[in-house]
Write a protein that holds these residues in place. Structure first.
Motif, PDB file in Angstrom:
ATOM      1  N   SER A   3      22.023  -2.845   6.279  1.00  0.00           N
ATOM      2  CA  SER A   3      20.607  -3.062   5.970  1.00  0.00           C
ATOM      3  C   SER A   3      20.027  -4.279   6.664  1.00  0.00           C
ATOM      4  CB  SER A   3      20.409  -3.190   4.464  1.00  0.00           C
ATOM      5  OG  SER A   3      20.974  -4.395   3.996  1.00  0.00           O
ATOM      6  N   ALA A   4      20.851  -5.219   7.077  1.00  0.00           N
ATOM      7  CA  ALA A   4      20.357  -6.464   7.659  1.00  0.00           C
ATOM      8  C   ALA A   4      20.655  -6.610   9.149  1.00  0.00           C
ATOM      9  CB  ALA A   4      20.954  -7.654   6.915  1.00  0.00           C
ATOM     10  N   PHE A   5      21.487  -5.719   9.707  1.00  0.00           N
ATOM     11  CA  PHE A   5      21.911  -5.853  11.097  1.00  0.00           C
ATOM     12  C   PHE A   5      20.909  -5.214  12.053  1.00  0.00           C
ATOM     13  CE2 PHE A   5      24.471  -4.486  14.809  1.00  0.00           C
ATOM     14  CZ  PHE A   5      24.853  -5.744  15.248  1.00  0.00           C
ATOM     15  N   TYR A   6      20.547  -5.956  13.085  1.00  0.00           N
ATOM     16  CA  TYR A   6      19.667  -5.465  14.142  1.00  0.00           C
ATOM     17  C   TYR A   6      20.479  -5.434  15.438  1.00  0.00           C
ATOM     18  CZ  TYR A   6      15.557  -5.449  11.233  1.00  0.00           C
ATOM     19  OH  TYR A   6      14.650  -5.134  10.259  1.00  0.00           O
ATOM     20  N   PRO A   7      20.919  -4.235  15.860  1.00  0.00           N
ATOM     21  CA  PRO A   7      21.803  -4.146  17.024  1.00  0.00           C
ATOM     22  C   PRO A   7      21.151  -4.587  18.334  1.00  0.00           C
ATOM     23  CG  PRO A   7      21.179  -1.962  16.252  1.00  0.00           C
ATOM     24  CD  PRO A   7      20.666  -2.938  15.250  1.00  0.00           C
ATOM     25  N   ASP A   8      19.823  -4.501  18.433  1.00  0.00           N
ATOM     26  CA  ASP A   8      19.162  -4.886  19.680  1.00  0.00           C
ATOM     27  C   ASP A   8      19.323  -6.373  19.988  1.00  0.00           C
ATOM     28  OD1 ASP A   8      17.534  -5.210  17.415  1.00  0.00           O
ATOM     29  OD2 ASP A   8      15.693  -5.217  18.611  1.00  0.00           O
ATOM     30  N   ILE A   9      19.470  -7.205  18.954  1.00  0.00           N
ATOM     31  CA  ILE A   9      19.695  -8.638  19.181  1.00  0.00           C
ATOM     32  C   ILE A   9      21.054  -9.088  18.652  1.00  0.00           C
ATOM     33  CG2 ILE A   9      17.240  -9.212  19.179  1.00  0.00           C
ATOM     34  CD1 ILE A   9      17.745 -10.342  16.308  1.00  0.00           C
ATOM     35  N   CYS A  10      21.823  -8.127  18.107  1.00  0.00           N
ATOM     36  CA  CYS A  10      23.162  -8.397  17.577  1.00  0.00           C
ATOM     37  C   CYS A  10      23.130  -9.559  16.578  1.00  0.00           C
ATOM     38  CB  CYS A  10      24.150  -8.677  18.701  1.00  0.00           C
ATOM     39  SG  CYS A  10      25.864  -8.571  18.139  1.00  0.00           S
ATOM     40  N   PRO A  18       9.608  -5.622   3.248  1.00  0.00           N
ATOM     41  CA  PRO A  18       9.592  -4.980   1.931  1.00  0.00           C
ATOM     42  C   PRO A  18      10.490  -3.748   1.835  1.00  0.00           C
ATOM     43  CG  PRO A  18       7.594  -4.408   3.103  1.00  0.00           C
ATOM     44  CD  PRO A  18       8.353  -5.379   3.976  1.00  0.00           C
ATOM     45  N   THR A  19      10.925  -3.208   2.983  1.00  0.00           N
ATOM     46  CA  THR A  19      11.873  -2.100   2.953  1.00  0.00           C
ATOM     47  C   THR A  19      13.073  -2.498   3.805  1.00  0.00           C
ATOM     48  OG1 THR A  19      11.087  -0.958   4.932  1.00  0.00           O
ATOM     49  CG2 THR A  19       9.923  -0.473   2.854  1.00  0.00           C
ATOM     50  N   LEU A  20      14.120  -1.683   3.770  1.00  0.00           N
ATOM     51  CA  LEU A  20      15.306  -1.981   4.563  1.00  0.00           C
ATOM     52  C   LEU A  20      15.033  -1.899   6.063  1.00  0.00           C
ATOM     53  CD1 LEU A  20      18.135  -0.259   2.505  1.00  0.00           C
ATOM     54  CD2 LEU A  20      17.535  -2.674   2.598  1.00  0.00           C
ATOM     55  N   ALA A  21      13.928  -1.277   6.467  1.00  0.00           N
ATOM     56  CA  ALA A  21      13.588  -1.171   7.886  1.00  0.00           C
ATOM     57  C   ALA A  21      12.768  -2.363   8.371  1.00  0.00           C
ATOM     58  CB  ALA A  21      12.816   0.117   8.134  1.00  0.00           C
ATOM     59  N   TRP A  27      15.201 -14.998  12.257  1.00  0.00           N
ATOM     60  CA  TRP A  27      16.334 -14.526  13.034  1.00  0.00           C
ATOM     61  C   TRP A  27      17.402 -15.622  13.140  1.00  0.00           C
ATOM     62  CZ3 TRP A  27      16.004  -9.491  14.203  1.00  0.00           C
ATOM     63  CH2 TRP A  27      14.736  -8.910  14.276  1.00  0.00           C
ATOM     64  N   PHE A  28      18.595 -15.211  13.415  1.00  0.00           N
ATOM     65  CA  PHE A  28      19.699 -16.118  13.731  1.00  0.00           C
ATOM     66  C   PHE A  28      19.894 -17.209  12.674  1.00  0.00           C
ATOM     67  CE2 PHE A  28      17.706 -14.767  17.793  1.00  0.00           C
ATOM     68  CZ  PHE A  28      18.702 -13.899  18.182  1.00  0.00           C
ATOM     69  N   LYS A  29      20.060 -16.788  11.472  1.00  0.00           N
ATOM     70  CA  LYS A  29      20.288 -17.731  10.388  1.00  0.00           C
ATOM     71  C   LYS A  29      21.753 -17.590   9.948  1.00  0.00           C
ATOM     72  CE  LYS A  29      18.329 -19.290   6.052  1.00  0.00           C
ATOM     73  NZ  LYS A  29      17.495 -18.912   4.939  1.00  0.00           N
ATOM     74  N   PRO A  30      22.619 -18.506  10.365  1.00  0.00           N
ATOM     75  CA  PRO A  30      24.054 -18.364  10.111  1.00  0.00           C
ATOM     76  C   PRO A  30      24.417 -18.162   8.640  1.00  0.00           C
ATOM     77  CG  PRO A  30      23.668 -20.109  11.687  1.00  0.00           C
ATOM     78  CD  PRO A  30      22.326 -19.691  11.164  1.00  0.00           C
ATOM     79  N   SER A  31      23.701 -18.796   7.736  1.00  0.00           N
ATOM     80  CA  SER A  31      24.067 -18.643   6.327  1.00  0.00           C
ATOM     81  C   SER A  31      23.896 -17.199   5.873  1.00  0.00           C
ATOM     82  CB  SER A  31      23.240 -19.581   5.450  1.00  0.00           C
ATOM     83  OG  SER A  31      21.852 -19.269   5.563  1.00  0.00           O
ATOM     84  N   ASP A  32      22.866 -16.528   6.341  1.00  0.00           N
ATOM     85  CA  ASP A  32      22.679 -15.122   5.976  1.00  0.00           C
ATOM     86  C   ASP A  32      23.634 -14.222   6.742  1.00  0.00           C
ATOM     87  OD1 ASP A  32      20.731 -15.414   4.006  1.00  0.00           O
ATOM     88  OD2 ASP A  32      19.178 -15.650   5.512  1.00  0.00           O
ATOM     89  N   GLU A  33      23.904 -14.561   7.989  1.00  0.00           N
ATOM     90  CA  GLU A  33      24.863 -13.769   8.746  1.00  0.00           C
ATOM     91  C   GLU A  33      26.257 -13.873   8.121  1.00  0.00           C
ATOM     92  OE1 GLU A  33      24.376 -15.034  12.816  1.00  0.00           O
ATOM     93  OE2 GLU A  33      22.861 -13.494  13.117  1.00  0.00           O
TER      94      GLU A  33
END
Length: 156
Positions: A3-10, A18-21, A27-33
């Motif tokens: 739900s949180a992964f964006y393959p275009d920017i890995c 508001p939705t999973l899309a 972007w690029f927040k290590p704590s969330d990654e």
């Protein structure tokens, strides 16, 4: 993770809202990654009070015939531990070799074997002896307090 992964920017984004899309633009927040690693750990090992839960949210596909799951030197509140699960569901069994934590042993260890075809456990054997404390509907084996290396076999 999905739900949180964006393959275009890995990268993983913060809060798919508001939705999973969607995303909130962070972007690029290590704590969330890093959360994806924590979620993987929770699938395989988690502590709750004085209990240790193992393989509770492991995908059924990981239990297909011939597959194995191995955890080594996992740090827990109770101490380091490890286990290896080997599936032989084609022959009607799943086996776990558990090296439980001993520094601060949990009062209970619970193990979940999720049969890939959702078959119920018919029998459980612990260290070669029939074990009665299991719930085939919940796919749960309740080991109680254990500090020695043990073998758990679920028969289907």
């Amino acid at each position: 993770f999905a739900s949180a992964f964006y393959p275009d920017i890995c990268a993983l984004v913060e809060h798919a809202l508001p939705t999973l899309a969607d995303h909130n633009g962070v972007w690029f927040k290590p704590s969330d990654e890093a959360q994806s690693t924590f979620w993987l750990r929770l699938m395989l090992i988690y502590e709750s009070g004085d209990e240790l839960h193992l393989a509770m949210a492991t995908p059924r596909e990981w239990f297909e015939d011939g597959k194995s799951i191995k955890i080594e030197r996992a740090a827990t509140y109770f101490g380091d531990m490890g286990y290896e699960i080997h599936s032989e569901v084609g022959s009607g069994k799943i086996t776990m070799i558990l090296e439980p934590p001993t520094r601060n042993a949990p009062e209970a260890v619970n193990v979940r074997f999720r049969h890939p075809k959702e078959k119920p456990m018919k029998e459980v054997v612990v260290n070669g002896k029939r074990w009665l404390d299991f719930d085939s509907e919940k796919e749960l084996i309740k080991l109680g307090r254990t500090t020695e290396k043990i073998e758990i076999v679920a028969l289907y």
